[in-house]
Write an enzyme that holds these catalytic residues in place. Structure first.
Site, mmCIF file in Angstrom:
data_model
loop_
_atom_site.group_PDB
_atom_site.id
_atom_site.type_symbol
_atom_site.label_atom_id
_atom_site.label_comp_id
_atom_site.label_asym_id
_atom_site.label_seq_id
_atom_site.Cartn_x
_atom_site.Cartn_y
_atom_site.Cartn_z
ATOM 1 N N ASP A 1 0.904 0.971 6.128
ATOM 2 C CA ASP A 1 0.770 -0.509 5.361
ATOM 3 C C ASP A 1 2.627 -0.103 4.743
ATOM 4 O OD1 ASP A 1 -1.465 -1.586 3.785
ATOM 5 O OD2 ASP A 1 0.251 -1.594 2.957
ATOM 6 N N ASP B 1 5.840 -1.660 8.647
ATOM 7 C CA ASP B 1 4.921 -3.523 8.797
ATOM 8 C C ASP B 1 4.962 -3.993 9.732
ATOM 9 O OD1 ASP B 1 5.191 -6.098 9.214
ATOM 10 O OD2 ASP B 1 6.992 -6.791 8.266
ATOM 11 N N LYS C 1 -9.900 -8.272 9.389
ATOM 12 C CA LYS C 1 -10.240 -9.037 8.587
ATOM 13 C C LYS C 1 -9.830 -10.469 9.377
ATOM 14 C CE LYS C 1 -8.580 -8.508 4.192
ATOM 15 N NZ LYS C 1 -9.536 -8.444 3.448
ATOM 16 N N ASP D 1 -7.336 -4.293 7.656
ATOM 17 C CA ASP D 1 -7.716 -5.018 6.161
ATOM 18 C C ASP D 1 -6.642 -6.247 6.346
ATOM 19 O OD1 ASP D 1 -9.528 -5.952 5.010
ATOM 20 O OD2 ASP D 1 -9.451 -4.364 3.419
ATOM 21 N N GLY E 1 -5.334 2.997 0.063
ATOM 22 C CA GLY E 1 -6.004 3.576 1.317
ATOM 23 C C GLY E 1 -7.868 3.930 1.521
ATOM 24 N N TRP F 1 -10.226 2.619 2.653
ATOM 25 C CA TRP F 1 -10.851 2.721 4.735
ATOM 26 C C TRP F 1 -10.261 4.278 4.882
ATOM 27 C CZ3 TRP F 1 -10.764 -2.463 8.014
ATOM 28 C CH2 TRP F 1 -11.915 -3.415 6.863
HETATM 29 C C1 LIG Z 1 -6.433 -5.758 0.978
HETATM 30 S S1 LIG Z 1 -5.363 -4.465 1.319
HETATM 31 C C2 LIG Z 1 -5.829 -3.144 2.402
HETATM 32 C C3 LIG Z 1 -6.743 -2.479 1.761
HETATM 33 C C4 LIG Z 1 -7.217 -0.974 2.353
HETATM 34 N N1 LIG Z 1 -7.983 -1.643 3.631
HETATM 35 C C5 LIG Z 1 -7.712 -0.195 1.573
HETATM 36 O O1 LIG Z 1 -9.509 0.256 1.779
HETATM 37 O O2 LIG Z 1 -7.563 0.883 0.357
HETATM 38 C C6 LIG Z 1 -4.426 -5.324 1.948
HETATM 39 C C7 LIG Z 1 -3.096 -4.510 2.809
HETATM 40 O O3 LIG Z 1 -2.379 -5.052 3.689
HETATM 41 C C8 LIG Z 1 -1.154 -4.606 3.204
HETATM 42 N N2 LIG Z 1 -0.224 -5.289 4.405
HETATM 43 C C9 LIG Z 1 0.298 -6.887 4.100
HETATM 44 N N3 LIG Z 1 0.834 -7.103 5.207
HETATM 45 C C10 LIG Z 1 1.150 -6.254 5.609
HETATM 46 C C11 LIG Z 1 2.238 -5.910 7.057
HETATM 47 N N4 LIG Z 1 2.937 -7.080 7.225
HETATM 48 N N5 LIG Z 1 2.483 -4.687 7.870
HETATM 49 C C12 LIG Z 1 1.590 -3.579 6.971
HETATM 50 N N6 LIG Z 1 1.007 -3.683 5.515
HETATM 51 C C13 LIG Z 1 0.540 -5.413 5.225
HETATM 52 C C14 LIG Z 1 -0.741 -4.776 2.028
HETATM 53 O O4 LIG Z 1 0.126 -4.612 1.222
HETATM 54 C C15 LIG Z 1 -2.201 -4.741 1.235
HETATM 55 O O5 LIG Z 1 -2.483 -2.992 0.561
#
Ligand SMILES: C[S@@+](CC[C@H](N)C(=O)[O-])C[C@H]1O[C@@H](n2cnc3c(N)ncnc32)[C@H](O)[C@@H]1O
Length: 389
Positions: free
Chosen positions: A142, A158, A243, A203, A58, A60
């Site tokens: 997320d 998802d 990203k 992200d 969280g 962002w």
């Molecule tokens: C790099 S982290 C994000 C960090 C976030 N932007 C922050 O600032 O804290 C990547 C996130 O993508 C989420 N993620 C991966 N696949 C996903 C999906 N299919 N649906 C939702 N979230 C997903 C992961 O659970 C993870 O929390």
């Protein structure tokens, strides 16, 4: 790696803890904003509704909350405001020192205090006041549960699953969807028009396997899922930031993005390691797809996009582009973040009295939770683990 050595090898990890961010990623968003003015600091009314996809833990969302809801400034902008205040303070000390009584009783400099000074004082007063925006709506999604954040609607879902679409629409405009079953993808079509959003962030990153091609492929699927949601909720002219991993065929993604946005750039913030394939596409000027579903931009095109209520069921296409085409369009690549800021690839000496802080928000339900429990049961950290009998 211990916390302290990670502090040394990753300046942004350390800074995130010191500045109360849940993850070092906060700096990436702040640095991209410095370059692209994502939050429209000069026209705050133009960015008030934002969706943050793949948002856990969280950081962002924290940036969104602190900039849009609380009106704070960060990075270069905060530094510029601070320097302006300091310069004004110095000037006013200088003016006080040079003031001498005039023979006729008028103090020197008094006449000069006119419109400019008043303007400056006004500006200074403005700077002191935080400028929260009105009618801010932020929805964060997320797969992982996210600890609550003030003013932010969080959803555990998802982004690649169709059931997330109605959840997102309902979270954005709860008053329009009262009485509907939020889990149903078939929401009543006779509702008033929903309010589109100004900015969609993503992200998203999969749990990387180390097999580069596979990781790049899975990440690109997250990007398409995010784009699909963005196309459904963005207003014309809106922005999308996501990203990407710059793999071999990434220019196909750029070309596809270019069909629905006026301007596409690739941003590499200084807080993202130079050695990493990671970068961010910054797409500006959303061009909603035309409604004719059979036309070149219609539903027979390649990108998809759900039948969204914002554009009355129009769907985007990839006019004239398919995977077999050899269109190469290279977007500008822009490094973001001040050169004087910390280098994400460098190790820094820490002062001898350095105290390593705990992370601001430990993961609430990490995928490796069971592995940690097993490790604990077996007697501790890697290297000290007793072999199972
Ligand atoms: C790099 S982290 C994000 C960090 C976030 N932007 C922050 O600032 O804290 C990547 C996130 O993508 C989420 N993620 C991966 N696949 C996903 C999906 N299919 N649906 C939702 N979230 C997903 C992961 O659970 C993870 O929390």
């Amino acid at each position: 790696m211990g916390k302290s050595s990670k502090d040394k090898r990753d300046a942004y990890y350390r800074l995130a803890k010191e500045q109360n961010w849940r993850a070092r990623s906060a700096f990436k968003l702040i640095q991209v904003d410095e370059e692209f003015d994502l939050f429209a600091h000069s026209d705050p009314d133009s960015v008030t509704r934002v969706v943050d996809l793949c948002a856990a833990p969280g950081s962002w969302s924290q940036v969104l909350s602190r900039v849009l809801i609380k009106g704070e400034s960060f990075g270069r902008r905060a530094w510029e405001e601070k320097s302006r205040k300091e310069a004004r303070a110095l000037r006013s000390v200088g003016t006080e020192n040079t003031q001498r009584p005039q023979p006729d009783g008028i103090e020197e400099g008094q006449e000069k205090k006119g419109a400019n000074d008043e303007e400056e004082e006004e500006e200074e007063d403005q700077d002191k006041i935080l400028k929260p925006r009105k009618n801010v709506k932020i929805v964060s999604i997320d797969l992982q549960p996210m600890a609550p954040l003030e003013g932010i609607t969080t959803l555990k879902a998802d982004i690649t699953h169709p059931s997330t679409i109605p959840l997102l629409l309902k979270a954005l405009d709860p008053e329009l969807y009262e009485g509907d079953d939020a889990n149903s993808p078939h929401l009543s079509p006779n509702r008033p028009h929903p309010h589109p959003v100004d900015l969609v962030l993503s992200d998203g990153a999969p749990d990387v396997t180390g097999l580069h091609d596979l990781d790049i492929y899975v990440q690109s699927q997250l990007l398409y899922a995010a784009l699909n949601l963005a196309i459904g909720v963005l207003r014309p002219g809106g922005k999308f930031v996501a990203k990407i991993f710059r793999g071999r065929d990434v220019d196909l993604i750029y070309a596809q993005l270019k069909t629905v946005f006026k301007k596409v750039s690739v941003a590499k913030p200084r807080s993202s390691r130079a050695s990493s394939l990671e970068a961010f596409v910054v797409c500006e000027g959303f061009k909603p797809p035309v409604k004719d579903s059979d036309g070149p931009q219609g539903s027979k095109g390649g990108l998809g996009g759900f039948d969204n209520p914002v554009f009355g069921g129009a769907r985007p296409g990839v006019a004239g582009l398919s995977a077999g085409d050899h269109h190469r369009w290279i977007p500008p690549f822009i490094a973001c973040g001040d050169l004087s800021s910390w280098d994400a690839d460098a190790s820094y000496e820490l002062p001898p009295d350095h105290v390593s802080l705990d992370p601001v928000q430990p993961p609430t339900a990490p995928p490796y939770k069971r592995a940690l429990e097993l490790r604990k049961e077996r007697g501790g950290a890697f290297g000290k683990t007793k072999s199972p009998r």
